[in-house]
Design a protein around this motif. Structure first.
Motif, PDB file in Angstrom:
ATOM      1  N   ASP A 159      -3.169   4.432   0.687  1.00 55.44           N
ATOM      2  CA  ASP A 159      -2.686   3.011   0.163  1.00 55.44           C
ATOM      3  C   ASP A 159      -3.395   2.878  -1.235  1.00 55.44           C
ATOM      4  N   ASP A 160      -2.566   2.467  -2.325  1.00 55.32           N
ATOM      5  CA  ASP A 160      -3.264   2.520  -3.478  1.00 55.32           C
ATOM      6  C   ASP A 160      -4.170   0.913  -3.736  1.00 55.32           C
ATOM      7  N   GLU A 161      -4.130   0.098  -2.819  1.00 55.88           N
ATOM      8  CA  GLU A 161      -4.616  -1.178  -2.806  1.00 55.88           C
ATOM      9  C   GLU A 161      -6.141  -1.058  -1.839  1.00 55.88           C
ATOM     10  N   GLU A 162      -7.085  -0.912  -2.654  1.00 51.69           N
ATOM     11  CA  GLU A 162      -8.432  -0.737  -1.987  1.00 51.69           C
ATOM     12  C   GLU A 162      -8.555  -1.484  -0.783  1.00 51.69           C
ATOM     13  N   ALA A 163      -8.338  -2.985  -0.783  1.00 52.52           N
ATOM     14  CA  ALA A 163      -8.549  -3.892   0.100  1.00 52.52           C
ATOM     15  C   ALA A 163      -7.985  -3.388   1.353  1.00 52.52           C
ATOM     16  N   ASN A 201       0.128  -7.500  -0.207  1.00 52.78           N
ATOM     17  CA  ASN A 201      -1.135  -6.551  -0.207  1.00 52.78           C
ATOM     18  C   ASN A 201      -2.296  -7.711   0.063  1.00 52.78           C
ATOM     19  N   GLU A 230      -5.067  12.528  -3.688  1.00 56.52           N
ATOM     20  CA  GLU A 230      -5.849  12.770  -2.827  1.00 56.52           C
ATOM     21  C   GLU A 230      -5.627  13.170  -1.413  1.00 56.52           C
ATOM     22  N   THR A 247      -9.031   8.640   4.764  1.00 63.15           N
ATOM     23  CA  THR A 247      -8.552   7.737   3.540  1.00 63.15           C
ATOM     24  C   THR A 247      -8.154   8.255   2.368  1.00 63.15           C
ATOM     25  N   PRO A 292      -6.554   7.150  -1.887  1.00 63.27           N
ATOM     26  CA  PRO A 292      -6.345   5.906  -2.605  1.00 63.27           C
ATOM     27  C   PRO A 292      -4.853   6.276  -3.347  1.00 63.27           C
ATOM     28  N   ASP A 293      -4.399   7.629  -3.201  1.00 63.49           N
ATOM     29  CA  ASP A 293      -3.238   7.981  -3.980  1.00 63.49           C
ATOM     30  C   ASP A 293      -2.748   9.182  -3.323  1.00 63.49           C
ATOM     31  N   LEU A 315      -6.388  -0.687   2.031  1.00 67.49           N
ATOM     32  CA  LEU A 315      -6.884   0.492   2.542  1.00 67.49           C
ATOM     33  C   LEU A 315      -7.891   0.505   3.665  1.00 67.49           C
ATOM     34  N   GLN A 316      -8.930  -0.086   3.127  1.00 67.49           N
ATOM     35  CA  GLN A 316     -10.396  -0.329   4.072  1.00 67.49           C
ATOM     36  C   GLN A 316      -9.764  -1.307   5.137  1.00 67.49           C
TER      37      GLN A 316
END
Length: 669
Positions: free
Chosen positions: A550-554, A312, A578, A572, A574-575, A556-557
């Protein structure tokens, strides 16, 4: 002339006298000696005293009374182990015996006695009356017989005492296989009366094959002179016994076979102790294997978890670096960034990308060891795979080593990732080549055994000691002195084979090379046809809406920016919760779900199943550092038609995977 009823005794005296240059005539008993004396007229007679038929005393008496004066006057020497000189002196003096020599004396004594008799020449003796000789002779013989009988009785008593006190069973067997004697311990061991063990009853201590072998031995039918057996029998009371039996031939003085002596030892307690020891040893070995498996499992979990988290981080780093490179290129093109500055920045960032790619390779090896690497198993022929990669395997073996393929016929098909199996073979062959610095041969053998395909890799190298062998599959363990990320070859191979449902074992000894075996389960049923490869559409994205989770913000972005830059509209989340809410609001717009697999709460598989239920035909792309939860125990993908993208990925891989998945959905519809 030498007179003795034992051939071995005659041979010894003949050799002694022959060494001094004397010509020796041999007589096997007294009667033979009288006949030969008339023919050869010996200068000296060397005779035993105790002999069957005509004994030594009678022989001398008859020689002296013989009309042939030349034979009658020959000097006589008694050479005996039974009579002492005082016992034979009266008759010896009366018959003109020159000397009595005991066999226990130095052989030179006999030679000296012969020389003295020859020097003295013929003897002249006045014989007593026949009655006087007969009486003296009878007295001497009777005395010796009484002495022998007493000695025999003493021997019998000692033998009886020894046999009764013996801790082992004893039997005396004749050459016809009949027992003349058994001791009490024999009867106690078999719990059978002694009289029932006489005759052929003793054979109860042997099983059928051993009985036949014992009879052959007692008949002297083979070259063996003794036999040893260790086996179990069941005695009459139903109790099982472990017996150790020793049967040895008995020979008489002329090497004639007269029978055998049997010894039987009850080793049931020993056998039970050995069995308990064997069970304890196996238990400890099982515990050791369990500990090793638990240790490897813990290492795999640690390696897989570390690699997942690192994937990740690495994905975000590489993603943002690629975005930075694109921005710099755009700035150079529109003139906002000087060309030389842009070139310098791109060169620096290229080094970051290069390091990231090396780290990517390391994480893939760690994931393989942890059995969590995303793979694409397919039906394959192991022999065909080996033939296809033979050239690369020869290169892996090194210039000083040869490669030999011994491929078995009729191998069943296995299901595995061909790229990963190629990596396993390359790692094993490379290790073998490095273990043979002086050169040698690496042999790869394939065979089918018990619904499995067996692949064996053998070398003739330096081998490993037990300490190295115990740890050789641990990640980062290595005996090599080189720098770099060594120590992952065998651990990676072990993880790949395990993930494919197989087993990998290693045998090695110092100086005797290494023997690596891995097995893969055979596929059941017919081999499915391989579908033609799907070609990604070459036209740019059509502006489809993607739901990215994706639960990893970086991660995901950066993933969203890459897909947006490729022309897609990206939602997008995060889980999973959502994501389902977004799907509810934009359900008709979402063309594909791009989701991580391992997430807290609801994982990617569960999310995809619910989303597909709400939106039938929804395209799904799974993205994960390890995707073991996507496969069942047989390695089958649990979401048919879904696409898997392994982390970390670059821009081209991400975009092409999404386009291919969308294109396949359009084609199928």
């Amino acid at each position: 002339m030498v007179v003795d009823d034992v051939a071995a005794n005659r041979d010894i005296v003949r050799l002694l006298l022959g060494f001094r240059g004397h010509e020796v005539i041999e007589a096997k008993d007294g009667a033979d000696a009288l006949r030969l004396a008339h023919v050869h007229h010996p200068d000296v007679v060397v005779s035993d005293v105790l002999m069957p038929g005509i004994d030594g005393l009678e022989l001398v008496h008859r020689l002296r009374a013989d009309p042939d004066r030349e034979a009658a006057s020959a000097p006589v020497i008694f050479y005996t182990a039974n009579y002492l000189e005082p016992e034979t002196r009266p008759l010896a003096e009366a018959c003109g015996v020159s000397q009595v020599v005991l066999r226990s004396q130095d052989p030179g004594t006999l030679l000296d006695a012969v020389e003295s008799a020859l020097a003295a020449g013929p003897v002249t003796v006045d014989l007593d009356t026949e009655e006087d000789f007969a009486q003296a002779h009878l007295h001497a013989v009777n005395a010796k017989l009484i002495e022998k009988v007493r000695a025999l009785h003493d021997t019998e008593r000692r033998f009886e005492a020894m046999a009764v006190a013996s801790p082992v069973g004893i039997g005396i067997i004749d050459r016809h296989g009949h027992a003349d004697y058994v001791n009490p311990r024999f009867a106690e061991i078999l719990q059978t009366p002694m009289d029932r063990l006489l005759g052929q009853g003793w054979l109860a201590c042997l099983d059928r094959p051993a009985q036949d072998a014992a009879r052959e031995l007692l008949r002297g039918s083979g070259p063996d002179t003794e036999l040893r057996f260790t086996h179990r029998i069941t005695r009459p009371d139903g109790e099982g016994l472990s017996l150790r039996v020793h049967l040895r031939q008995i020979h008489d003085g002329e090497d004639g076979l007269t029978g055998g002596v049997l010894m039987v030892d009850d080793v049931t307690d020993v056998a039970l102790a050995e069995e308990r020891l064997r069970e304890e040893t196996e238990r400890r070995q099982d515990e050791a294997r369990t500990r090793d498996a638990e240790r490897l499992h813990a290492l795999r979990r640690m390696a897989g978890g570390t690699a997942h988290d690192f994937n990740n981080i690495l994905g975000a780093i590489l993603g943002y670096v690629n975005l930075a490179i694109e921005s710099i290129n755009d700035g150079r093109d529109d003139g906002s960034i000087p060309a030389d500055t842009a070139e310098s920045l791109i060169d620096d960032l290229a080094q970051v990308v290069k390091g990231g790619e090396r780290a990517q390779g390391l994480t893939q090896q760690l994931l393989a060891f942890g059995r969590r690497e995303v793979n694409q198993p397919t039906a394959l022929d192991m022999n065909a795979l080996l033939c296809d990669c033979e050239t690369s395997l020869r290169a892996a073996a090194g210039p000083g080593s040869g490669l030999r393929l011994d491929l078995g016929a009729g191998l069943p098909t296995v299901k595995a990732d061909p790229a990963q199996l190629t990596q396993v073979l390359s790692n094993l062959v490379r290790n073998s080549g490095e273990a043979m610095p002086e050169g040698g041969a690496v042999t790869i053998t394939t065979s089918a055994q018990d619904d499995q395909v067996v692949v064996e890799v053998r070398d003739t190298g330096t081998g490993m000691d037990s300490d190295v062998l115990e740890r050789c599959c641990e990640p980062f363990f290595s005996t090599k002195s080189t720098t770099g990320t060594v120590g992952l070859g065998l651990s990676t191979a072990h993880g790949i084979v395990s993930q494919a449902g197989g087993q990998l074992t290693i045998e090695s000894r110092v100086g005797q090379g290494t023997f690596v075996t891995f097995t893969l389960p055979a596929m059941a049923g017919a081999v499915p046809a391989v579908p033609p490869p799907t070609t990604a559409p070459q036209d740019p994205a059509g502006g489809e809406t993607l739901l990215l989770v994706d639960d990893e913000e970086a991660v995901l972005q950066v993933t969203a920016r890459i897909l947006s830059g490729a022309g897609y509209r990206v939602l997008t989340a995060p889980d999973a919760g959502e994501a389902l809410r977004l799907l509810e609001r934009h359900g008709g717009e979402v063309a594909a779900l791009v989701t991580d697999v391992v997430m807290p709460g609801m994982n990617g598989r569960q999310l995809a199943r619910i989303a597909a239920g709400r939106r039938p035909g929804l395209c799904v792309v799974f993205v994960s550092g390890y995707a073991e939860s996507l496969f069942d125990d047989q390695g089958n993908n649990l979401e048919p038609g879904s696409t898997i993208l392994a982390k970390p990925f670059d821009r081209e891989k991400l975009v092409s995977t999404v386009r291919t998945a969308l294109g396949a959905r359009v084609s199928s519809s």
